[in-house]
Design an enzyme around this catalytic site. Structure first.
Site, mmCIF file in Angstrom:
data_model
loop_
_atom_site.group_PDB
_atom_site.id
_atom_site.type_symbol
_atom_site.label_atom_id
_atom_site.label_comp_id
_atom_site.label_asym_id
_atom_site.label_seq_id
_atom_site.Cartn_x
_atom_site.Cartn_y
_atom_site.Cartn_z
ATOM 1 N N CYS A 43 17.064 35.848 32.414
ATOM 2 C CA CYS A 43 15.962 36.486 33.157
ATOM 3 C C CYS A 43 15.675 37.900 32.665
ATOM 4 O O CYS A 43 14.631 38.466 32.990
ATOM 5 C CB CYS A 43 16.280 36.531 34.642
ATOM 6 S SG CYS A 43 16.531 34.919 35.338
ATOM 7 N N HIS A 72 12.554 41.715 38.968
ATOM 8 C CA HIS A 72 12.694 40.291 38.664
ATOM 9 C C HIS A 72 12.466 39.494 39.942
ATOM 10 O O HIS A 72 13.041 39.800 40.992
ATOM 11 C CB HIS A 72 14.095 40.029 38.104
ATOM 12 C CG HIS A 72 14.396 38.586 37.882
ATOM 13 N ND1 HIS A 72 13.503 37.740 37.285
ATOM 14 C CD2 HIS A 72 15.485 37.835 38.201
ATOM 15 C CE1 HIS A 72 14.033 36.526 37.230
ATOM 16 N NE2 HIS A 72 15.227 36.562 37.784
ATOM 17 N N ASN A 115 11.467 31.670 40.793
ATOM 18 C CA ASN A 115 12.106 32.406 39.696
ATOM 19 C C ASN A 115 11.711 31.742 38.367
ATOM 20 O O ASN A 115 12.099 30.608 38.107
ATOM 21 C CB ASN A 115 13.626 32.355 39.908
ATOM 22 C CG ASN A 115 14.400 33.122 38.848
ATOM 23 O OD1 ASN A 115 13.849 33.509 37.823
ATOM 24 N ND2 ASN A 115 15.675 33.317 39.094
#
Ligand code: ACO
Length: 344
Positions: A131, A271, A301
């Site tokens: 990520c 994030h 996500n």
């Protein structure tokens, strides 16, 4: 930014640096059209919209078509970023693509994107920092610009996470989605652009979040498939705790390097993993809710694509204007983490 605030000094100027700086001159993003809602997931695993929403803030996510690959999603985002920059693909010198879901182990997805968009002059390679990949990509690209190696660089974060999700595991399948975001890096005289990028890693916590199968340690076999080793695995609770600490440390370090108070940041783009992580980091950093950009409710996500999509949406929606200060802050498998301060 307040009218009384002193001008921001590029951190490297303190050491007498007079060289090039690196600006993000355009961004673009793409998400697949198919929407998978929490109500859809209620029919697939033992979960509820209430559980998913209260634990994560996610309401829906995008899922790519069977024949739509990471390189396709990435190429769409890249094409939009190029269009916004007023550039053609053959003006690109370099393509850096961050992903944990490449089309295949090799060749790199960046090379497949190069072919798809016709960036014939560009060198191309993938990076893998989960990520955190997009921010790691920005830092790598920035170094090439500042060293005068390249002038025009495309950085992409792209994922088709739906292919590595175990759709029978309710603790992970509700969390992730597919998508891509892209940025064009160039030198712009008299512009600060990327003020600083911090990166960090902790391989001691590699097992918290991983996909064990498919690499050299555990190549695909009938047993590895039967044991479901080709799917993402996560210790959610430990990942949650590590994420908050690492994102906070990275954000504070980036602000310290630039000598900027959090109050001067127009838009914090964290994030987009989980609303509770975003809230906890925001609270500890002392940001107002209106400073934080959130789209986790719509996309879940999307790993390396997450902050890239959010940055594009923040720009397109007018939340970020030229001259504003932005803080990106990320966290991912590895463990990896990072933060970037940008004068937009
Ligand atoms: N629906 C209903 N119940 C569920 C679900 C679900 N989808 N998933 C788990 N549960 C159950 C569990 O089985 C457990 O039940 P039990 O108490 O009977 O055993 C209960 O809910 C609590 O489970 P926990 O795992 O303790 O739930 P928690 O509050 O920790 O939330 C979550 C789980 C949302 C995954 C959280 O831990 C989290 O967000 N972690 C961080 C995840 C993350 O950000 N990962 C990405 C990192 S970046 C990257 O590189 C991909």
């Amino acid at each position: 930014m307040s009218a009384a605030a002193p001008p921001v000094q590029h951190p490297r100027a303190k050491d007498g640096f007079r060289g090039r700086t690196c600006s993000i001159t355009a961004v673009g993003s793409y998400v697949p059209t198919r929407v998978l809602t929490n109500a859809d997931l209620e029919k697939m695993v033992d979960t509820t919209d209430e559980w998913i929403t209260s634990r994560t803030g996610i309401k829906e996510r995008r899922i790519a078509a069977r024949d739509e690959y990471t390189s396709d999603i990435a190429a769409q985002a890249a094409t939009r970023a190029l269009h916004h920059a007023g550039l053609t693909a053959n003006q690109l010198d370099l393509i850096i693509l961050a992903t944990i879901t490449p089309d295949m182990l090799f060749p790199s997805t960046a090379c497949l994107v190069q072919r798809k968009i016709g960036a014939h002059r560009a060198a191309a390679f993938d990076i893998e920092a989960a990520c955190s990949g997009f921010i790691f990509g920005l830092e790598i690209g920035q170094q090439f610009i500042m060293s005068r190696t390249y002038n025009t660089i495309l950085v992409i974060g792209a994922e088709k996470l739906s292919t590595i999700i175990d759709w029978s595991d309710r603790s992970t399948c509700v969390l992730f989605g597919d998508g891509a975001g892209a940025a064009i890096l160039q030198n712009r005289p008299n512009s600060h652009g990327l003020l600083t990028v911090c990166m960090g890693s902790d391989g001691n916590k590699a097992d918290l979040l991983s996909m064990p199968g498919g690499g050299s340690r555990c190549p695909a076999t009938e047993k590895s498939v039967a044991d479901r080793l080709h799917y993402l695995r996560m210790d959610g609770k430990e990942t949650f705790k590590s994420a908050i600490g690492a994102m906070l440390t990275a954000a504070q370090e980036a602000l310290r390097r630039c000598d900027i108070d959090i109050g001067r940041i127009k838009c914090v783009i964290p994030h987009q993993a989980n609303q509770r992580i975003i809230d906890a980091v925001g609270e500890r950093l002392g940001v107002r809710p209106d400073q934080v950009f959130v789209n986790v409710d719509r996309y879940g996500n999307t790993s390396a694509a997450s902050v890239a999509i959010a940055l594009d949406e923040a720009v397109r929606s007018g939340r970020v204007q030229r001259g504003d200060l932005i803080l990106l802050v990320v966290f991912g498998a590895g463990l990896t983490w990072g933060a970037a301060v940008i004068e937009w």
